[in-house]
Design a protein around this motif. Sequence first.
Motif, PDB file in Angstrom:
ATOM      1  N   GLU A  23       0.823  -1.219   0.000  1.00  0.00           N
ATOM      2  CA  GLU A  23       0.000   0.000   0.000  1.00  0.00           C
ATOM      3  C   GLU A  23       0.851   1.261   0.000  1.00  0.00           C
ATOM      4  O   GLU A  23       0.422   2.305  -0.477  1.00  0.00           O
ATOM      5  CB  GLU A  23      -0.938   0.000   1.206  1.00  0.00           C
ATOM      6  N   ALA A  24       2.081   1.172   0.510  1.00  0.00           N
ATOM      7  CA  ALA A  24       2.984   2.322   0.537  1.00  0.00           C
ATOM      8  C   ALA A  24       3.682   2.539  -0.809  1.00  0.00           C
ATOM      9  O   ALA A  24       4.502   3.444  -0.938  1.00  0.00           O
ATOM     10  CB  ALA A  24       4.027   2.140   1.643  1.00  0.00           C
ATOM     11  N   ALA A  25       3.359   1.711  -1.799  1.00  0.00           N
ATOM     12  CA  ALA A  25       3.881   1.826  -3.168  1.00  0.00           C
ATOM     13  C   ALA A  25       5.402   1.820  -3.240  1.00  0.00           C
ATOM     14  O   ALA A  25       6.014   2.731  -3.783  1.00  0.00           O
ATOM     15  CB  ALA A  25       3.313   3.054  -3.859  1.00  0.00           C
ATOM     16  N   PRO A  26       6.027   0.776  -2.707  1.00  0.00           N
ATOM     17  CA  PRO A  26       7.482   0.687  -2.833  1.00  0.00           C
ATOM     18  C   PRO A  26       7.863   0.329  -4.270  1.00  0.00           C
ATOM     19  O   PRO A  26       7.005  -0.029  -5.075  1.00  0.00           O
ATOM     20  CB  PRO A  26       7.832  -0.463  -1.884  1.00  0.00           C
ATOM     21  N   GLY A  27       9.150   0.393  -4.565  1.00  0.00           N
ATOM     22  CA  GLY A  27       9.610  -0.035  -5.879  1.00  0.00           C
ATOM     23  C   GLY A  27       9.587  -1.545  -5.997  1.00  0.00           C
ATOM     24  O   GLY A  27       9.328  -2.091  -7.064  1.00  0.00           O
ATOM     25  N   ALA A  28       9.870  -2.232  -4.894  1.00  0.00           N
ATOM     26  CA  ALA A  28       9.910  -3.694  -4.899  1.00  0.00           C
ATOM     27  C   ALA A  28       9.749  -4.213  -3.481  1.00  0.00           C
ATOM     28  O   ALA A  28       9.940  -3.486  -2.513  1.00  0.00           O
ATOM     29  CB  ALA A  28      11.240  -4.175  -5.481  1.00  0.00           C
ATOM     30  N   ILE A  29       9.408  -5.499  -3.407  1.00  0.00           N
ATOM     31  CA  ILE A  29       9.274  -6.176  -2.119  1.00  0.00           C
ATOM     32  C   ILE A  29      10.108  -7.452  -2.157  1.00  0.00           C
ATOM     33  O   ILE A  29      10.065  -8.194  -3.141  1.00  0.00           O
ATOM     34  CB  ILE A  29       7.810  -6.524  -1.800  1.00  0.00           C
ATOM     35  N   VAL A  30      10.857  -7.669  -1.085  1.00  0.00           N
ATOM     36  CA  VAL A  30      11.598  -8.914  -0.916  1.00  0.00           C
ATOM     37  C   VAL A  30      11.000  -9.641   0.281  1.00  0.00           C
ATOM     38  O   VAL A  30      10.847  -9.053   1.350  1.00  0.00           O
ATOM     39  CB  VAL A  30      13.097  -8.650  -0.660  1.00  0.00           C
ATOM     40  N   LEU A  31      10.648 -10.899   0.075  1.00  0.00           N
ATOM     41  CA  LEU A  31      10.253 -11.756   1.187  1.00  0.00           C
ATOM     42  C   LEU A  31      11.493 -12.521   1.611  1.00  0.00           C
ATOM     43  O   LEU A  31      12.045 -13.300   0.834  1.00  0.00           O
ATOM     44  CB  LEU A  31       9.163 -12.744   0.776  1.00  0.00           C
ATOM     45  N   ASP A  32      11.960 -12.262   2.822  1.00  0.00           N
ATOM     46  CA  ASP A  32      13.124 -12.962   3.352  1.00  0.00           C
ATOM     47  C   ASP A  32      12.622 -14.116   4.215  1.00  0.00           C
ATOM     48  O   ASP A  32      12.243 -13.928   5.367  1.00  0.00           O
ATOM     49  CB  ASP A  32      13.996 -12.008   4.159  1.00  0.00           C
ATOM     50  N   LEU A  33      12.614 -15.297   3.620  1.00  0.00           N
ATOM     51  CA  LEU A  33      12.133 -16.489   4.312  1.00  0.00           C
ATOM     52  C   LEU A  33      13.288 -17.427   4.635  1.00  0.00           C
ATOM     53  O   LEU A  33      13.087 -18.620   4.847  1.00  0.00           O
ATOM     54  CB  LEU A  33      11.089 -17.201   3.441  1.00  0.00           C
ATOM     55  N   THR A  34      14.500 -16.881   4.697  1.00  0.00           N
ATOM     56  CA  THR A  34      15.676 -17.716   4.946  1.00  0.00           C
ATOM     57  C   THR A  34      15.690 -18.316   6.352  1.00  0.00           C
ATOM     58  O   THR A  34      16.396 -19.284   6.591  1.00  0.00           O
ATOM     59  CB  THR A  34      16.976 -16.937   4.698  1.00  0.00           C
ATOM     60  N   ALA A  35      14.912 -17.750   7.281  1.00  0.00           N
ATOM     61  CA  ALA A  35      14.838 -18.300   8.635  1.00  0.00           C
ATOM     62  C   ALA A  35      13.589 -19.163   8.822  1.00  0.00           C
ATOM     63  O   ALA A  35      13.306 -19.614   9.931  1.00  0.00           O
ATOM     64  CB  ALA A  35      14.868 -17.178   9.669  1.00  0.00           C
ATOM     65  N   VAL A  36      12.856 -19.401   7.754  1.00  0.00           N
ATOM     66  CA  VAL A  36      11.675 -20.267   7.816  1.00  0.00           C
ATOM     67  C   VAL A  36      12.149 -21.717   7.745  1.00  0.00           C
ATOM     68  O   VAL A  36      12.957 -22.073   6.882  1.00  0.00           O
ATOM     69  CB  VAL A  36      10.694 -19.940   6.671  1.00  0.00           C
ATOM     70  N   THR A  37      11.639 -22.528   8.645  1.00  0.00           N
ATOM     71  CA  THR A  37      12.086 -23.914   8.738  1.00  0.00           C
ATOM     72  C   THR A  37      11.110 -24.918   8.135  1.00  0.00           C
ATOM     73  O   THR A  37      11.499 -26.046   7.824  1.00  0.00           O
ATOM     74  CB  THR A  37      12.355 -24.286  10.202  1.00  0.00           C
ATOM     75  N   ALA A  38       9.855 -24.533   7.967  1.00  0.00           N
ATOM     76  CA  ALA A  38       8.855 -25.426   7.374  1.00  0.00           C
ATOM     77  C   ALA A  38       7.715 -24.583   6.814  1.00  0.00           C
ATOM     78  O   ALA A  38       7.387 -23.524   7.358  1.00  0.00           O
ATOM     79  CB  ALA A  38       8.322 -26.405   8.413  1.00  0.00           C
ATOM     80  N   VAL A  39       7.137 -25.075   5.726  1.00  0.00           N
ATOM     81  CA  VAL A  39       6.004 -24.392   5.099  1.00  0.00           C
ATOM     82  C   VAL A  39       4.954 -25.443   4.771  1.00  0.00           C
ATOM     83  O   VAL A  39       5.238 -26.407   4.052  1.00  0.00           O
ATOM     84  CB  VAL A  39       6.421 -23.662   3.798  1.00  0.00           C
ATOM     85  N   GLY A  40       3.760 -25.238   5.284  1.00  0.00           N
ATOM     86  CA  GLY A  40       2.667 -26.141   4.966  1.00  0.00           C
ATOM     87  C   GLY A  40       2.180 -25.928   3.542  1.00  0.00           C
ATOM     88  O   GLY A  40       2.448 -24.892   2.921  1.00  0.00           O
ATOM     89  N   ALA A  41       1.456 -26.900   3.008  1.00  0.00           N
ATOM     90  CA  ALA A  41       0.970 -26.811   1.624  1.00  0.00           C
ATOM     91  C   ALA A  41       0.018 -25.631   1.440  1.00  0.00           C
ATOM     92  O   ALA A  41       0.123 -24.885   0.464  1.00  0.00           O
ATOM     93  CB  ALA A  41       0.277 -28.115   1.236  1.00  0.00           C
ATOM     94  N   GLY A  42      -0.907 -25.440   2.372  1.00  0.00           N
ATOM     95  CA  GLY A  42      -1.839 -24.317   2.279  1.00  0.00           C
ATOM     96  C   GLY A  42      -1.133 -22.973   2.321  1.00  0.00           C
ATOM     97  O   GLY A  42      -1.369 -22.114   1.464  1.00  0.00           O
ATOM     98  N   PRO A  43      -0.258 -22.774   3.298  1.00  0.00           N
ATOM     99  CA  PRO A  43       0.482 -21.516   3.348  1.00  0.00           C
ATOM    100  C   PRO A  43       1.324 -21.261   2.092  1.00  0.00           C
ATOM    101  O   PRO A  43       1.419 -20.128   1.624  1.00  0.00           O
ATOM    102  CB  PRO A  43       1.355 -21.673   4.595  1.00  0.00           C
ATOM    103  N   ALA A  44       1.925 -22.306   1.535  1.00  0.00           N
ATOM    104  CA  ALA A  44       2.711 -22.129   0.308  1.00  0.00           C
ATOM    105  C   ALA A  44       1.831 -21.615  -0.821  1.00  0.00           C
ATOM    106  O   ALA A  44       2.224 -20.712  -1.579  1.00  0.00           O
ATOM    107  CB  ALA A  44       3.386 -23.446  -0.084  1.00  0.00           C
ATOM    108  N   THR A  45       0.627 -22.139  -0.924  1.00  0.00           N
ATOM    109  CA  THR A  45      -0.317 -21.687  -1.943  1.00  0.00           C
ATOM    110  C   THR A  45      -0.727 -20.242  -1.697  1.00  0.00           C
ATOM    111  O   THR A  45      -0.844 -19.454  -2.635  1.00  0.00           O
ATOM    112  CB  THR A  45      -1.558 -22.606  -1.947  1.00  0.00           C
TER     113      THR A  45
END
Length: 130
Positions: free
Chosen positions: A53-75
């Motif tokens: 909403e703040a209209a940045p130029g780009a967004i980076v999702l830093d998920l390097t500290a994520v240890t597990a992702v469920g199927a629903g959340p991945a979708t």
Amino acid sequence: MTDTVRAARSGREHDPARTAVLDARPIVVIGAQGDLEFTETEQLLAAVERAAEAAPGAIVLDLTAVTAVGAGPATMVEGTLKDLERRGLRVAVAVQQPFLDQVDGPPGRWTATRDEAVAWCEDRLLEDAG
């Protein structure tokens, strides 16, 4: 848990003209850690929407500290990434190598480090500026 960094930069040096372009279109980094289950994913995506909403130029999702992702959340995350791109935002994702090996996405957009993801966004923003 999520955290947000506004106006992130890679470790690369830029000349003053390129720096001005990047200053005008900041890159926002949103990080998460631990297991991404439904509640954590909702919190992460709410932070992404606030940043968008703040209209940045780009967004980076830093998920390097994520240890597990469920199927629903991945979708849910993939759907949000596609929506952001349809809205004209540049988006990159940094994940641990085991997750990176499973990704079916555009090369460069998915990286193994936050710095690589920010650098990818910088390159896209500089290309967009001509």
